[in-house]
Design an enzyme around this catalytic site. Structure first.
Site, PDB file in Angstrom:
ATOM      1  N   CYS A 101     -16.438 -31.803   2.241  1.00 32.99           N
ATOM      2  CA  CYS A 101     -15.313 -31.098   1.599  1.00 32.99           C
ATOM      3  C   CYS A 101     -15.430 -29.572   1.642  1.00 32.99           C
ATOM      4  CB  CYS A 101     -15.158 -31.554   0.151  1.00 32.99           C
ATOM      5  SG  CYS A 101     -15.450 -33.301  -0.138  1.00 32.99           S
ATOM      6  N   ARG A 130     -27.760 -37.756   1.982  1.00 34.57           N
ATOM      7  CA  ARG A 130     -27.828 -37.986   0.538  1.00 34.57           C
ATOM      8  C   ARG A 130     -29.141 -38.691   0.202  1.00 34.57           C
ATOM      9  NH1 ARG A 130     -21.683 -40.343  -0.659  1.00 34.57           N
ATOM     10  NH2 ARG A 130     -20.561 -38.585   0.291  1.00 34.57           N
ATOM     11  N   GLN A 148     -19.565 -39.993   8.078  1.00 37.42           N
ATOM     12  CA  GLN A 148     -18.321 -40.293   7.373  1.00 37.42           C
ATOM     13  C   GLN A 148     -17.117 -40.016   8.268  1.00 37.42           C
ATOM     14  OE1 GLN A 148     -18.409 -37.988   3.643  1.00 37.42           O
ATOM     15  NE2 GLN A 148     -18.368 -39.933   2.573  1.00 37.42           N
ATOM     16  N   ASP A 150     -14.420 -38.651   7.598  1.00 35.06           N
ATOM     17  CA  ASP A 150     -13.835 -37.855   6.538  1.00 35.06           C
ATOM     18  C   ASP A 150     -12.574 -37.158   7.027  1.00 35.06           C
ATOM     19  OD1 ASP A 150     -13.909 -37.063   3.951  1.00 35.06           O
ATOM     20  OD2 ASP A 150     -15.720 -35.859   4.098  1.00 35.06           O
ATOM     21  N   HIS A 152      -9.376 -34.310   5.356  1.00 31.59           N
ATOM     22  CA  HIS A 152      -8.782 -33.581   4.235  1.00 31.59           C
ATOM     23  C   HIS A 152      -7.386 -33.143   4.633  1.00 31.59           C
ATOM     24  CE1 HIS A 152     -13.163 -33.280   3.623  1.00 31.59           C
ATOM     25  NE2 HIS A 152     -12.827 -33.464   2.356  1.00 31.59           N
ATOM     26  N   HIS A 278      -8.551 -35.839  -0.241  1.00 28.26           N
ATOM     27  CA  HIS A 278      -9.805 -36.252   0.405  1.00 28.26           C
ATOM     28  C   HIS A 278      -9.620 -37.713   0.818  1.00 28.26           C
ATOM     29  CE1 HIS A 278     -12.116 -32.898  -1.671  1.00 28.26           C
ATOM     30  NE2 HIS A 278     -11.028 -32.992  -2.420  1.00 28.26           N
TER      31      HIS A 278
END
Length: 410
Positions: A101, A130, A148, A150, A152, A278
Site C-alpha cells: 500500500c 511478514r 500478493q 495486490d 489499489h 485496496h
C-alpha cells in the site's frame, strides 16, 4: 474428510509432483522447482490478463523502504511485530514491505492528477515479507515471503460504488474459473484500534454494504475485524471436500490518502482527496497455489498443469514419429514432455499418471505407420483414431486459459 485431506496435502503432493521444497536456510520461503514455477507463472499470467481486461495498469515498487514511510502509513505502530527491519551503515532504519500500500501511494503521488484521470487502477505482484512464528508456518499456506496480487484503485467518492461492484464481480468470476462456485462473503467493520473519524467509517462501510445489496449477494457481518484504516470484504472459498479458505479482500480507505496528502484537481479546479480501494483476489499466490493443489488433489485442469501432454514411444523404432508428434505439440504452444526412456510402456504410463499429466499419447508401430493417434486421459479413457492435426486442435482447446468471454455475471 480428514483422511481425504491427508491424501490431498499439498506438501505431500508438492514433493510427489516435483513442484517445490522448503529449506531451513530460508524458513517460510518457497524453493520453486521448474514444474512448480511453471504452475506459478500460469496463475500470474492468468491474473495479468484479467487485470488488463479490467483496465488495470501494472507497476512495481521497492521491497525495502524507509521506516518513516511505515510510520506515516500507520503500519509501524500497528504491524511492527510482523515486519523485518534493518539499520543501514548510514543509520537509516529500513523495512522490508509487509504489504504494497505505501509504495502504491508514492506511485500515485508522483505527478499531478485530475478528476479526468480517475479512476486509476494500479496493480502490483508485490513480493512481501511478514514474520510468522516458526510453529505457525505450514507449507505454502503460511509463509514469511510471498507474492500478493495486490491492486489499489484511486477514485472519487462518486465512483466508489461502481468500482466496488466491478471488483466484487471480478473476484467471483475469477473464482468460478478455478472451480470455486461456493463463495461466502464477510463484511468486516471498524476495529477498536483504528485511524479516522466515525463519519468517514460510516461512509466507507455504507459503500460496501450498498455494493453487495445492488448485486443481491448475501453476506455475514464480522464486527470489529476491519483493517485499521478501513472496512473490508473477505471472500471465503469452499473447496471440493467442504473446507473453507479465506482468500480475496476488498478494503475501502479514505484515511491513508489523507495521511499522505494525496489529491486530484476536481471540475472546479479545487484539490480533493481521492478514495483508495485496496484489493487482492488470490491474496497470496503461494497460498492460492496450495489451495488449488488440494482442491484438485493434484489433478490440475489442463490449462494449469505444468506438463499438459506426454508423448510416450513404445520402443526406439517409434521415436521418429513420436519426435514429430512432440515437436508439433510444442510448436502449438502445448507444454509437452517426451519420454524416450527404455522402460516398458506400462511403466511409462504409470509414472505419468502418478505425475498427474492430463493427456498422454502412446506411439507404437501402428501409429507410426498410419499417422493416426489416440489421446489417453488421466482417468484412463481414450479418444481414438485422431490425425495429428485433430489431436493438436483438441489439446489446444482443452488447454486454453479461461478468458473474460467465458464468464458469467454474478
Amino acid at each position: 474428510m480428514m483422511e481425504e485431506a491427508e491424501k490431498r496435502d499439498h506438501r505431500r503432493l508438492g514433493k510427489a509432483l516435483d513442484l517445490f521444497h522448503f529449506s531451513d536456510a530460508a524458513p517460510g520461503a518457497v524453493f520453486w522447482h521448474p514444474k512448480g514455477w511453471t504452475l506459478f507463472q500460469q496463475l500470474l499470467g492468468y491474473m495479468r490478463d484479467q487485470q488488463q481486461n479490467e483496465g488495470y495498469e501494472e507497476v512495481n515498487t521497492p521491497d525495502l523502504m524507509d521506516r518513516n514511510l511505515w510510520e506515516k502509513s500507520g503500519h509501524w505502530q500497528n504491524y511492527r511485530d510482523h515486519m523485518y527491519t534493518n539499520t543501514t551503515p548510514d543509520g537509516r532504519t529500513m523495512a522490508l514491505k509487509p504489504m504494497s500500500c505505501p509504495g502504491s501511494v508514492l506511485m500515485y503521488d508522483h505527478g499531478l492528477k485530475s478528476y479526468r484521470d480517475l479512476p486509476i487502477r494500479m496493480a502490483e505482484f508485490g513480493k512481501v515479507h511478514r514474520y510468522e512464528p516458526s510453529g505457525a508456518l505450514h507449507g505454502l499456506l503460511r509463509v514469511r515471503h510471498f507474492t500478493q496480487d495486490d491492486a489499489h484503485i484511486y477514485c472519487t467518492l462518486n465512483q466508489v460504488q461502481e468500482e466496488c461492484i466491478k471488483v466484487i464481480e471480478l473476484v467471483l468470476s475469477i473464482y468460478r474459473d478455478f472451480g470455486f462456485d461456493d463463495v461466502h462473503i464477510k463484511l468486516s467493520t471498524r476495529p477498536d484500534n483504528r485511524i479516522g473519524d466515525d463519519a468517514t467509517w460510516d461512509t466507507l462501510e455504507s459503500a460496501l454494504i450498498t455494493s453487495l445489496q445492488s448485486l443481491s449477494l448475501p453476506y455475514a457481518l464480522n464486527e470489529g475485524e476491519g483493517a485499521f484504516y478501513g472496512p473490508k470484504l473477505e471472500f471465503t472459498l469452499r473447496d471440493s471436500i467442504g473446507r473453507d479458505w479465506q482468500c480475496g479482500t476488498l478494503q475501502v480507505d479514505m484515511n491513508l490518502p489523507e495521511r499522505f496528502g494525496l489529491s486530484y484537481i476536481d471540475e472546479q479546479g479545487e484539490q480533493q482527496t481521492p478514495v483508495m480501494l485496496h484489493r487482492a483476489l488470490f491474496g497470496s499466490l503461494e497460498r492460492f497455489t496450495g489451495i488449488l493443489i488440494e482442491h484438485y488433489a493434484g489433478k490440475l485442469p489442463a490449462w494449469l498443469a505444468p506438463v499438459q501432454v506426454a508423448v510416450l514411444p513404445i520402443s526406439d523404432k517409434s521415436n521418429t514419429y513420436a519426435e514429430e508428434v512432440y515437436q508439433t505439440f510444442r510448436q502449438a504452444g502445448l507444454r509437452t514432455e517426451f519420454d524416450a526412456g527404455r522402460e516398458k510402456i506400462g511403466h511409462k504410463i504409470r509414472q505419468h499418471t502418478l505425475s498427474k499429466v492430463p493427456f498422454m499419447v502412446v506411439i507404437g508401430a501402428q501409429e507410426s505407420e498410419t499417422k493416426r493417434i489416440s489421446l489417453r486421459l488421466l482417468n484412463g479413457e481414450n479418444i481414438t483414431d485422431l490425425t495429428l492435426e485433430e489431436a493438436t486442435e483438441f489439446l489446444k482447446n482443452a488447454a486454453t486459459r479461461p478468458t473474460q468471454n467465458t464468464r458469467q455475471k454474478c
